[in-house]
Design an enzyme around this catalytic site. Structure first.
Site, short mmCIF file in Angstrom:
data_model
loop_
_atom_site.label_atom_id
_atom_site.label_comp_id
_atom_site.label_asym_id
_atom_site.label_seq_id
_atom_site.Cartn_x
_atom_site.Cartn_y
_atom_site.Cartn_z
N GLY A 54 0.79 -1.22 0.00
CA GLY A 54 0.00 0.00 0.00
C GLY A 54 0.82 1.28 0.00
O GLY A 54 0.27 2.37 -0.02
N HIS A 55 2.15 1.17 0.01
CA HIS A 55 3.01 2.36 0.12
C HIS A 55 4.08 2.32 -0.96
O HIS A 55 5.23 2.01 -0.65
CB HIS A 55 3.65 2.41 1.50
CG HIS A 55 4.15 3.75 1.90
ND1 HIS A 55 5.43 4.18 1.64
CD2 HIS A 55 3.55 4.77 2.55
CE1 HIS A 55 5.60 5.39 2.14
NE2 HIS A 55 4.47 5.77 2.69
N PHE A 56 3.87 2.55 -2.11
CA PHE A 56 2.65 2.87 -2.85
C PHE A 56 2.54 1.88 -3.99
O PHE A 56 3.56 1.55 -4.57
CB PHE A 56 2.72 4.30 -3.40
CG PHE A 56 2.86 5.35 -2.33
CD1 PHE A 56 1.75 5.77 -1.62
CD2 PHE A 56 4.09 5.91 -2.02
CE1 PHE A 56 1.86 6.74 -0.64
CE2 PHE A 56 4.21 6.88 -1.05
CZ PHE A 56 3.09 7.29 -0.35
#
EC number: 4.2.1.59
Length: 161
Positions: A54-56
């Site tokens: 999720g990052h990123f």
């Protein structure tokens, strides 16, 4: 600390000192341990780390706070090795982070060199202050000062003492 105090810590010794485990064990090896003074940690950054989901998405960047945590874990290993705290349920708590600056992105394939130096603290002290800097290929990625409390419980975590 004795004449036999190691100057390096492999992953086995690190896990005997730190309570952290996957996915939050963020140092793979510690070298150049100068007892109670300084050390250099190594973190091999891989795409398999969960924060990259999720990052990123499509542009994996290691979160800055995990870089700071890796420096703190390096400092804890340095103190733990220096005081012979392997297998003694040693815990460390963050108390503060000061003057933190991020200078470059860190991502999969990078090897973080985590340089930590104790600026306050001595054998037996509970509160320690450190200066830290993280580098990739000699280029500064992050620098900060941080304070931690060292705690040696009388019984294993989760057991009544």
């Amino acid at each position: 600390m004795t004449a036999d105090t190691p100057t390096t810590a492999d992953i086995d010794l690190i896990q005997r000192i730190l309570p952290h485990r996957y996915p939050f064990l963020l140092v793979d090896r510690v070298r150049d341990i100068e007892p109670f003074k300084s050390a250099v940690g190594l973190k091999n950054v891989t795409v398999n780390e969960p924060h990259f989901q999720g990052h990123f998405p499509g542009v994996p960047i290691m979160p800055g706070v995990t870089i700071v945590e890796a420096m703190a874990q390096t400092a804890a290993v340095m103190v733990g090795v220096s005081a012979d705290l392997a297998d003694k349920n040693f815990l460390v708590y963050f108390m503060g982070i000061d003057s933190c600056k991020f200078r470059r992105k860190v991502g999969p394939g990078d090897v973080l060199e985590l340089h930590v130096t104790a600026t306050r603290g001595k054998p037996g002290a509970k509160v320690w202050k450190f200066d830290g800097r993280a580098e990739v290929d000699g280029e500064l990625a992050c620098e900060c000062s941080f304070t931690a409390m060292m705690d040696l419980p009388t019984s294993p975590p989760g057991e009544a003492g």
